[in-house]
Motif scaffolding. Structure first.
Motif, mmCIF file in Angstrom:
data_model
loop_
_atom_site.group_PDB
_atom_site.id
_atom_site.type_symbol
_atom_site.label_atom_id
_atom_site.label_comp_id
_atom_site.label_asym_id
_atom_site.label_seq_id
_atom_site.Cartn_x
_atom_site.Cartn_y
_atom_site.Cartn_z
ATOM 1 N N ASP A 13 60.754 59.434 53.090
ATOM 2 C CA ASP A 13 59.835 60.041 52.117
ATOM 3 C C ASP A 13 58.438 59.491 52.415
ATOM 4 O O ASP A 13 58.252 58.285 52.545
ATOM 5 N N LEU A 14 57.480 60.376 52.573
ATOM 6 C CA LEU A 14 56.125 59.937 52.907
ATOM 7 C C LEU A 14 55.425 59.472 51.627
ATOM 8 O O LEU A 14 55.528 60.120 50.586
ATOM 9 N N ASP A 15 54.746 58.338 51.718
ATOM 10 C CA ASP A 15 54.144 57.742 50.531
ATOM 11 C C ASP A 15 52.919 58.540 50.062
ATOM 12 O O ASP A 15 52.146 59.018 50.891
ATOM 13 N N TYR A 16 52.770 58.640 48.748
ATOM 14 C CA TYR A 16 51.669 59.373 48.077
ATOM 15 C C TYR A 16 51.082 60.429 49.026
ATOM 16 O O TYR A 16 49.927 60.418 49.368
ATOM 17 N N ASP A 114 57.477 66.477 52.176
ATOM 18 C CA ASP A 114 57.309 65.080 52.613
ATOM 19 C C ASP A 114 58.621 64.304 52.633
ATOM 20 O O ASP A 114 58.618 63.081 52.563
ATOM 21 N N LYS A 169 59.149 51.688 46.845
ATOM 22 C CA LYS A 169 58.058 52.497 47.362
ATOM 23 C C LYS A 169 56.772 51.778 47.011
ATOM 24 O O LYS A 169 56.741 51.134 45.969
HETATM 25 CA CA CA Z 1 56.495 61.030 48.733
#
Ligand code: CA
Ligand code: DGT
Ligand code: CA
Length: 373
Positions: A13-16, A114, A169
């Motif tokens: 999962d890509l952060d923000y 994402d 996260k």
């Molecule tokens: Ca994300």
């Protein structure tokens, strides 16, 4: 136990994500509050916050919040950035990152812009070791080639991989080893279990179920009575770390590339601008060993209206020149008809090319055949 099929699933999962894309584009905003806004256009500030970087989150900004409210929170932060959502740009970053993940395993599933799953190994208990190596490689490559921070989670199924991601996260890397699912899940509040929203959580609380552990050992008949024959047993299984759903190896449905013109255009005077876009798309096709049968164009006007045209061809293509030829035809006819009284006169600010309707290119077969001839 031994003949049970073991799997290890990696979730990324890509952060923000949208906000981090903006930081990558302009690293000077990295330490400032960054808020991505979906402006509805009614008044200057009407609309909602899509996402925000962690600097803004620490100050209280959240997804879904009215933009005006976020501005109020950040009133004393003169350096805060409120940026309009640029979905096409985020999409292009996402597509490149998805290719990185896809290339690391056989079974790949993109779950959202994402988020993706990769399934590793099939037979032996050592799949987790391999998954850990691959997970680290994915994280490193996303960072080195796209300058983007991501969170990786590993578990024996999609649910546990997702729970691992959500447990830490941003920039996390969490493994839930096979066999320790209950240990990991038991102490969590019931609402932390994937798929349990505020409404379900409230209902669970009302019958004394507070933690995932409570749910895992709850009476199954009681759960079925309360949540129905489908959700009841499902909740019980999930609380026990059980999830049989497969990582679906679905190919991408379309690829697109879009650019902003140096100046707004009223006619098709940007043939050369199309070249790098088509080359990029063509190289994606060749990388994936596929061809496309549908080519489309995107024109975004100076009033931010999005207009599209597409053409389907009978023989699938892969070469950049052919994609460019068809995109050019579409743009010529698009501008030829732009004085149509229905559409009125407008200028085009951004243009793009989109390809879809993929078929396998059969390249590898051709090569082996040639080898024999
Ligand atoms: Ca994300
Ligand atoms: P994370 O994963 O907690 O570091 O943060 P994000 O921003 O990556 O959140 P995620 O993974 O839930 O969502 C991915 C993208 O989807 C996010 O960057 C922006 C968009 N998004 C998420 N929630 C909302 C929302 O409530 N409204 C709108 N318009 N977009 C949203
Ligand atoms: Ca996500």
């Amino acid at each position: 136990m031994t003949n049970l099929r073991r799997r290890a699933v990696i979730a990324v999962d890509l952060d923000y994500f949208y906000a981090q894309c903006e930081e990558v584009r302009d690293p000077s905003i990295r330490d400032k509050p960054v808020v991505i806004c979906v402006f509805s256009g009614r008044t200057e500030d009407s609309g909602a916050v899509s996402t925000a970087n962690y600097v803004a989150r620490e100050l209280g900004v959240r997804s879904g919040m009215p933009i005006a409210f976020a501005k109020k929170i950040l009133k004393s932060h003169q350096d805060a950035r409120f940026l309009p959502m640029d979905l096409e740009y985020y999409q292009s970053v996402s597509e490149r990152i998805m290719e990185i993940i896809r290339s690391k395993g056989e079974k790949f599933e993109q779950a959202s812009i994402d988020e993706a799953y990769l399934e590793i190994g099939r037979n032996d208990g050592d799949d987790f070791g391999l998954a850990e190596d691959i997970g680290r490689k994915i994280k490193e490559e996303i960072l080195s080639s796209e300058k983007m921070m991501s969170t990786v989670g590993i578990g024996q199924n999609k649910l546990m991989a997702k729970m691992a991601v959500d447990s830490k996260k941003p920039n996390g890397f969490t493994i839930i080893p096979a066999g320790s699912e209950r240990l990991f899940l038991n102490p969590l509040p019931a609402g932390k279990l994937f798929g349990v929203g505020p409404k379900t959580e409230k209902k669970l609380n009302s019958i004394g179920i507070r933690t995932v552990g409570d749910l895992a050992s709850a009476d199954q008949k009681l759960l079925s009575d309360l949540f129905g024959k489908k959700l009841g047993p499902e909740l019980h299984e999930m609380a026990n770390g059980i999830d049989e759903s497969l990582v679906l190896d679905r190919p991408a449905e379309q690829f697109s590339r879009i650019v902003t013109l140096k100046r707004d255009s009223e006619g098709f005077d940007f043939y050369d601008v199309l070249k790098p876009l088509c080359e990029d798309l063509s190289s994606k096709l060749s990388y994936a060993s596929i061809k496309c049968k549908s080519i489309g164009i995107i024109a975004i006007t100076n009033e931010l209206k999005v207009k599209t045209r597409a053409k389907t061809i009978s023989e699938a293509i892969q070469s950049s020149d052919k994609i460019q030829e068809i995109a050019s035809e579409l743009f010529s006819s698009f501008f030829g008809k732009q004085y149509n009284p229905d559409e009125g006169r407008f200028k085009v600010r951004r243009i793009g090319v989109r390809i879809s309707d993929f078929v396998e290119s059969g390249d590898s077969k051709a090569n082996t055949l040639e080898d024999f001839l």
